[in-house]
Enzyme design. Sequence first.
Site, PDB file in Angstrom:
ATOM      1  N   CYS A 100      39.984  84.113  44.377  1.00  0.00           N
ATOM      2  CA  CYS A 100      39.404  82.774  44.445  1.00  0.00           C
ATOM      3  C   CYS A 100      37.957  82.837  44.292  1.00  0.00           C
ATOM      4  O   CYS A 100      37.183  81.865  43.845  1.00  0.00           O
ATOM      5  CB  CYS A 100      39.981  82.083  45.413  1.00  0.00           C
ATOM      6  SG  CYS A 100      39.701  82.613  47.002  1.00  0.00           S
ATOM      7  N   GLU A 134      30.736  92.666  41.838  1.00  0.00           N
ATOM      8  CA  GLU A 134      31.409  92.837  40.388  1.00  0.00           C
ATOM      9  C   GLU A 134      30.182  92.547  39.314  1.00  0.00           C
ATOM     10  O   GLU A 134      30.610  92.555  38.291  1.00  0.00           O
ATOM     11  CB  GLU A 134      32.089  91.817  40.370  1.00  0.00           C
ATOM     12  CG  GLU A 134      33.330  91.955  41.434  1.00  0.00           C
ATOM     13  CD  GLU A 134      34.572  90.828  41.303  1.00  0.00           C
ATOM     14  OE1 GLU A 134      34.666  90.071  40.073  1.00  0.00           O
ATOM     15  OE2 GLU A 134      35.533  90.692  42.222  1.00  0.00           O
TER      16      GLU A 134
END
Length: 166
Positions: free
Chosen positions: A132, A159
Site C-alpha cells: 500500500c 525501492e
Amino acid sequence: MKETYFMETPIGWLKIVSEADTIIALDYADEADVVEGEDGRNDLEGASGVIRQCVRELEEYFAGSRTTFEVPVSFGHKGTEFQQKVWRRLREIPYGETLSYKALAADCGGPNHSRAVANANGRNPISIIVPCHRVIASDGTLGGYTGGVGKKRRLLEREGLDIRPK
C-alpha cells in the site's frame, strides 16, 4: 493456531502474525509492545516455517535483494469485498513503481472511488508485502500512510524512488 513474531527492521519494529501456514497480518509495532512481552517473540527459535520465510524475505527486501514476496498471505474474513479487491490489486503494483489513488480507484470500481480506495489502503492488514506504500497522490506527493508518511517515504526510497515532499 495463531503465531506472532516481532521483527526489528530499518524502519522500526514489525509485528507478523501467521495462522494455518499463511501470513494474516503484518503491521508496525512499538518497541514497548516487544519489551512488555505482548504475545509473540522476537527470536526465530521455534518459529513456524511461514514466519521464518516471512522474516527471511523481509530481510532480503530491506537488504535490497528481493523485489517480490513469495510468502503465502491470506486476508481471511478481513475486509469487505471491495477492500479485498483493492488489496489484491495492490499486490500487482511492481517494485519501484507507484500508482495514484485515482488510477487505483479506476482499476477497482471507478474514478469516483478514490476516497474508498484510500480507506481500503489504510485498512490493509499486511503492510509491505501488500504494498500500500506504493500508492501516492495524483500530484506525485505521498498522501497518507498508516505507518506514518516517514516510513512510506523510506520504503519508496528503498525501492529507488524519490518522492517530493508536500
